[in-house]
Design a protein around this motif. Structure first.
Motif, PDB file in Angstrom:
ATOM      1  N   VAL A   8       0.835  -1.208   0.000  1.00  0.00           N
ATOM      2  CA  VAL A   8       0.000   0.000   0.000  1.00  0.00           C
ATOM      3  C   VAL A   8       0.868   1.255   0.000  1.00  0.00           C
ATOM      4  O   VAL A   8       0.600   2.225  -0.733  1.00  0.00           O
ATOM      5  CB  VAL A   8      -0.951  -0.014   1.215  1.00  0.00           C
ATOM      6  N   PHE A   9       1.917   1.254   0.816  1.00  0.00           N
ATOM      7  CA  PHE A   9       2.801   2.428   0.872  1.00  0.00           C
ATOM      8  C   PHE A   9       3.475   2.678  -0.477  1.00  0.00           C
ATOM      9  O   PHE A   9       3.498   3.818  -0.971  1.00  0.00           O
ATOM     10  CB  PHE A   9       3.860   2.220   1.949  1.00  0.00           C
ATOM     11  N   LEU A  10       4.040   1.624  -1.074  1.00  0.00           N
ATOM     12  CA  LEU A  10       4.717   1.795  -2.353  1.00  0.00           C
ATOM     13  C   LEU A  10       3.752   2.269  -3.435  1.00  0.00           C
ATOM     14  O   LEU A  10       4.110   3.113  -4.273  1.00  0.00           O
ATOM     15  CB  LEU A  10       5.376   0.482  -2.772  1.00  0.00           C
ATOM     16  N   THR A  11       2.535   1.740  -3.407  1.00  0.00           N
ATOM     17  CA  THR A  11       1.562   2.137  -4.426  1.00  0.00           C
ATOM     18  C   THR A  11       1.126   3.592  -4.236  1.00  0.00           C
ATOM     19  O   THR A  11       1.092   4.383  -5.195  1.00  0.00           O
ATOM     20  CB  THR A  11       0.338   1.219  -4.374  1.00  0.00           C
ATOM     21  N   ALA A  12       0.796   3.946  -2.991  1.00  0.00           N
ATOM     22  CA  ALA A  12       0.307   5.301  -2.736  1.00  0.00           C
ATOM     23  C   ALA A  12       1.381   6.350  -3.016  1.00  0.00           C
ATOM     24  O   ALA A  12       1.102   7.412  -3.589  1.00  0.00           O
ATOM     25  CB  ALA A  12      -0.167   5.407  -1.281  1.00  0.00           C
ATOM     26  N   GLU A  13       2.622   6.068  -2.607  1.00  0.00           N
ATOM     27  CA  GLU A  13       3.693   7.036  -2.806  1.00  0.00           C
ATOM     28  C   GLU A  13       4.276   6.980  -4.220  1.00  0.00           C
ATOM     29  O   GLU A  13       4.891   7.944  -4.670  1.00  0.00           O
ATOM     30  CB  GLU A  13       4.805   6.789  -1.789  1.00  0.00           C
ATOM     31  N   GLY A  14       4.108   5.850  -4.891  1.00  0.00           N
ATOM     32  CA  GLY A  14       4.712   5.702  -6.213  1.00  0.00           C
ATOM     33  C   GLY A  14       3.864   6.217  -7.355  1.00  0.00           C
ATOM     34  O   GLY A  14       4.403   6.619  -8.395  1.00  0.00           O
ATOM     35  N   ILE A  15       2.547   6.224  -7.186  1.00  0.00           N
ATOM     36  CA  ILE A  15       1.670   6.671  -8.276  1.00  0.00           C
ATOM     37  C   ILE A  15       1.973   8.105  -8.716  1.00  0.00           C
ATOM     38  O   ILE A  15       2.027   8.391  -9.924  1.00  0.00           O
ATOM     39  CB  ILE A  15       0.188   6.504  -7.865  1.00  0.00           C
ATOM     40  N   PRO A  16       2.193   9.068  -7.792  1.00  0.00           N
ATOM     41  CA  PRO A  16       2.555  10.419  -8.268  1.00  0.00           C
ATOM     42  C   PRO A  16       3.830  10.427  -9.098  1.00  0.00           C
ATOM     43  O   PRO A  16       3.940  11.204 -10.062  1.00  0.00           O
ATOM     44  CB  PRO A  16       2.731  11.212  -6.965  1.00  0.00           C
ATOM     45  N   GLY A  17       4.796   9.595  -8.764  1.00  0.00           N
ATOM     46  CA  GLY A  17       6.014   9.521  -9.565  1.00  0.00           C
ATOM     47  C   GLY A  17       5.778   8.912 -10.928  1.00  0.00           C
ATOM     48  O   GLY A  17       6.422   9.292 -11.914  1.00  0.00           O
ATOM     49  N   THR A  53      10.676  13.494  -7.633  1.00  0.00           N
ATOM     50  CA  THR A  53      11.762  12.553  -7.897  1.00  0.00           C
ATOM     51  C   THR A  53      11.783  11.454  -6.846  1.00  0.00           C
ATOM     52  O   THR A  53      12.066  10.293  -7.152  1.00  0.00           O
ATOM     53  CB  THR A  53      13.108  13.291  -7.928  1.00  0.00           C
ATOM     54  N   VAL A  54      11.482  11.803  -5.595  1.00  0.00           N
ATOM     55  CA  VAL A  54      11.382  10.797  -4.535  1.00  0.00           C
ATOM     56  C   VAL A  54      10.272   9.809  -4.852  1.00  0.00           C
ATOM     57  O   VAL A  54      10.425   8.594  -4.690  1.00  0.00           O
ATOM     58  CB  VAL A  54      11.143  11.485  -3.174  1.00  0.00           C
ATOM     59  N   ASN A  55       9.134  10.327  -5.318  1.00  0.00           N
ATOM     60  CA  ASN A  55       8.032   9.436  -5.682  1.00  0.00           C
ATOM     61  C   ASN A  55       8.399   8.522  -6.842  1.00  0.00           C
ATOM     62  O   ASN A  55       7.975   7.353  -6.893  1.00  0.00           O
ATOM     63  CB  ASN A  55       6.794  10.259  -6.047  1.00  0.00           C
ATOM     64  N   ALA A  56       9.192   9.023  -7.786  1.00  0.00           N
ATOM     65  CA  ALA A  56       9.629   8.184  -8.903  1.00  0.00           C
ATOM     66  C   ALA A  56      10.536   7.062  -8.407  1.00  0.00           C
ATOM     67  O   ALA A  56      10.457   5.923  -8.891  1.00  0.00           O
ATOM     68  CB  ALA A  56      10.352   9.032  -9.949  1.00  0.00           C
ATOM     69  N   LEU A  57      11.401   7.364  -7.435  1.00  0.00           N
ATOM     70  CA  LEU A  57      12.263   6.322  -6.866  1.00  0.00           C
ATOM     71  C   LEU A  57      11.428   5.279  -6.122  1.00  0.00           C
ATOM     72  O   LEU A  57      11.697   4.077  -6.218  1.00  0.00           O
ATOM     73  CB  LEU A  57      13.289   6.955  -5.932  1.00  0.00           C
ATOM     74  N   ILE A  58      10.432   5.751  -5.380  1.00  0.00           N
ATOM     75  CA  ILE A  58       9.552   4.800  -4.690  1.00  0.00           C
ATOM     76  C   ILE A  58       8.776   3.953  -5.698  1.00  0.00           C
ATOM     77  O   ILE A  58       8.562   2.748  -5.490  1.00  0.00           O
ATOM     78  CB  ILE A  58       8.601   5.558  -3.750  1.00  0.00           C
ATOM     79  N   ALA A  59       8.377   4.560  -6.806  1.00  0.00           N
ATOM     80  CA  ALA A  59       7.683   3.797  -7.850  1.00  0.00           C
ATOM     81  C   ALA A  59       8.593   2.731  -8.450  1.00  0.00           C
ATOM     82  O   ALA A  59       8.135   1.631  -8.770  1.00  0.00           O
ATOM     83  CB  ALA A  59       7.179   4.753  -8.936  1.00  0.00           C
ATOM     84  N   SER A  60       9.873   3.046  -8.612  1.00  0.00           N
ATOM     85  CA  SER A  60      10.806   2.018  -9.096  1.00  0.00           C
ATOM     86  C   SER A  60      10.944   0.897  -8.074  1.00  0.00           C
ATOM     87  O   SER A  60      11.094  -0.278  -8.440  1.00  0.00           O
ATOM     88  CB  SER A  60      12.167   2.647  -9.404  1.00  0.00           C
ATOM     89  N   GLY A  61      10.886   1.248  -6.782  1.00  0.00           N
ATOM     90  CA  GLY A  61      10.864   0.207  -5.760  1.00  0.00           C
ATOM     91  C   GLY A  61       9.624  -0.665  -5.856  1.00  0.00           C
ATOM     92  O   GLY A  61       9.677  -1.873  -5.603  1.00  0.00           O
ATOM     93  N   LEU A  62       8.498  -0.052  -6.228  1.00  0.00           N
ATOM     94  CA  LEU A  62       7.277  -0.829  -6.439  1.00  0.00           C
ATOM     95  C   LEU A  62       7.442  -1.813  -7.589  1.00  0.00           C
ATOM     96  O   LEU A  62       6.982  -2.960  -7.519  1.00  0.00           O
ATOM     97  CB  LEU A  62       6.113   0.121  -6.720  1.00  0.00           C
ATOM     98  N   VAL A  63       8.123  -1.391  -8.643  1.00  0.00           N
ATOM     99  CA  VAL A  63       8.390  -2.303  -9.768  1.00  0.00           C
ATOM    100  C   VAL A  63       9.239  -3.478  -9.305  1.00  0.00           C
ATOM    101  O   VAL A  63       8.975  -4.640  -9.655  1.00  0.00           O
ATOM    102  CB  VAL A  63       9.079  -1.529 -10.911  1.00  0.00           C
ATOM    103  N   LEU A  64      10.265  -3.194  -8.501  1.00  0.00           N
ATOM    104  CA  LEU A  64      11.107  -4.277  -7.972  1.00  0.00           C
ATOM    105  C   LEU A  64      10.302  -5.196  -7.068  1.00  0.00           C
ATOM    106  O   LEU A  64      10.483  -6.425  -7.091  1.00  0.00           O
ATOM    107  CB  LEU A  64      12.286  -3.677  -7.214  1.00  0.00           C
ATOM    108  N   PHE A  65       9.403  -4.628  -6.280  1.00  0.00           N
ATOM    109  CA  PHE A  65       8.529  -5.426  -5.413  1.00  0.00           C
ATOM    110  C   PHE A  65       7.678  -6.379  -6.240  1.00  0.00           C
ATOM    111  O   PHE A  65       7.532  -7.558  -5.903  1.00  0.00           O
ATOM    112  CB  PHE A  65       7.659  -4.482  -4.589  1.00  0.00           C
ATOM    113  N   VAL A  66       7.112  -5.885  -7.323  1.00  0.00           N
ATOM    114  CA  VAL A  66       6.268  -6.718  -8.191  1.00  0.00           C
ATOM    115  C   VAL A  66       7.100  -7.822  -8.846  1.00  0.00           C
ATOM    116  O   VAL A  66       6.660  -8.980  -8.935  1.00  0.00           O
ATOM    117  CB  VAL A  66       5.575  -5.838  -9.250  1.00  0.00           C
ATOM    118  N   ILE A  67       8.313  -7.486  -9.300  1.00  0.00           N
ATOM    119  CA  ILE A  67       9.170  -8.493  -9.931  1.00  0.00           C
ATOM    120  C   ILE A  67       9.519  -9.591  -8.935  1.00  0.00           C
ATOM    121  O   ILE A  67       9.445 -10.788  -9.251  1.00  0.00           O
ATOM    122  CB  ILE A  67      10.445  -7.831 -10.485  1.00  0.00           C
ATOM    123  N   THR A  68       9.910  -9.200  -7.730  1.00  0.00           N
ATOM    124  CA  THR A  68      10.271 -10.185  -6.711  1.00  0.00           C
ATOM    125  C   THR A  68       9.081 -11.054  -6.337  1.00  0.00           C
ATOM    126  O   THR A  68       9.206 -12.278  -6.181  1.00  0.00           O
ATOM    127  CB  THR A  68      10.816  -9.469  -5.466  1.00  0.00           C
TER     128      THR A  68
END
Length: 314
Positions: free
Chosen positions: A42-51, A278-293
């Protein structure tokens, strides 16, 4: 005169207080893990969507999110696959040697040494990679460029520092080696003794016995160990960040100083200087890594479940 029989009373095992406490503690631990996983998602999604939705002029990297994250995904998968390609055969060989070939006096200490490698911090692996391994590989990279430069993987120009994606992959391979070895060793030891003795009684050599009796039984366990090592390689941060001289490009050249970066290393290196979206974009990339893992672990579990009745994976 007919006699009536009373219905049989169902016999139940009395539940002791210790059993209730253990059951409640286990349930609480399982729910806590699920809640933590859901909270991270939930955190990664909420913070990553703006990025993800940010325009190129609102972020520091100056590109759309897909163009920004695609090279990072490529570098993450490339480094992890290279590490797994090197680590899995070596781990299987070491595990088989410890479980079936080495003398008992040698097998136990060797197993302890392999297990201790998993306790070494990633920073130590990073220091070893940047100070010893990278300079030592420079002559090899030059030789590969001179003799195998026609292969795109070794096209060069060879890096003068040795800080390449191949060096980072070797460090990752060493890091995942103890995890894969430990699981494979335990699976090999669970092979039914009768299967091994039957193969030897039929005239098979020790290698043929391993190939015909041990490997088929342990196939799902090997897949599970490999996927667990892949998950470790995908998420490794500090060692890759210290060793890799990344440029954020997409290239299959393994020995050049122009290398793709990984998601985890990119987050670690750029998060302190990031602001705003830019922080949100980094968190969104973390969300991508989360989905891959998550996808890797889901696929591994599905593969294991298909053969769980015919192997020692469970």
């Amino acid at each position: 005169m007919t006699s009536t029989q009373s219905p049989e009373r169902r016999r139940t095992t009395p539940t002791r207080p210790g059993d209730r406490i253990f059951r409640g503690t286990s349930l609480a631990a399982a729910l806590l893990i699920l809640a933590t996983l859901a909270g991270v998602a939930v955190f990664l999604t909420a913070e990553g969507i703006p990025g993800i939705l940010a325009s190129p002029d609102e972020v520091k990297h100056g590109t759309g999110f897909v163009d920004y994250v695609a090279p990072l995904v490529f570098g993450t998968l490339l480094a992890a696959i290279l590490a797994l390609t090197m680590a899995v055969p070596l781990a299987i060989g070491v595990a088989l040697f410890i479980s079936h070939y080495a003398p008992r006096k040698l097998a136990a200490p060797l197993g302890y040494v392999i297990d201790l490698l998993a306790a070494v911090p990633s920073v130590v692996y990073g220091v070893w990679g940047i100070s010893f391994l990278a300079p030592a590989l420079v002559p090899l990279y030059r030789w590969l460029e001179d003799n195998l430069g026609f292969v795109p993987l070794f096209a060069g120009p060879a890096s003068a520092t040795g800080r390449t994606i191949l060096t980072a992959s070797i460090v990752l391979a060493v890091m995942v080696l103890p995890v894969i070895t430990a699981i494979c060793r335990e699976i090999f030891l669970q092979t039914p003794r009768l299967h091994e003795e039957a193969a030897l009684a039929l005239g098979a050599t020790r290698w043929e016995m391993a190939r015909l009796a041990i490997f088929p039984y342990a196939r799902s366990g090997i897949i599970s160990a490999s996927m667990l090592g892949l998950g470790r390689a995908l998420g490794e941060t500090m060692a890759v960040a210290m060793v890799l001289s990344a440029s954020g490009v997409v290239t299959f050249n393994l020995i050049s100083s122009t290398n793709p970066s990984t998601i985890a290393a990119n987050i670690a290196l750029t998060f302190n200087e990031a602001t705003g979206l830019t922080v949100n974009a980094l968190i969104a990339s973390g969300l991508v890594l989360f989905v891959i893992t998550f996808g890797v672990n889901f696929a591994a579990r599905a593969i294991v479940d298909r053969r769980k009745d015919f192997s020692g994976a469970n």
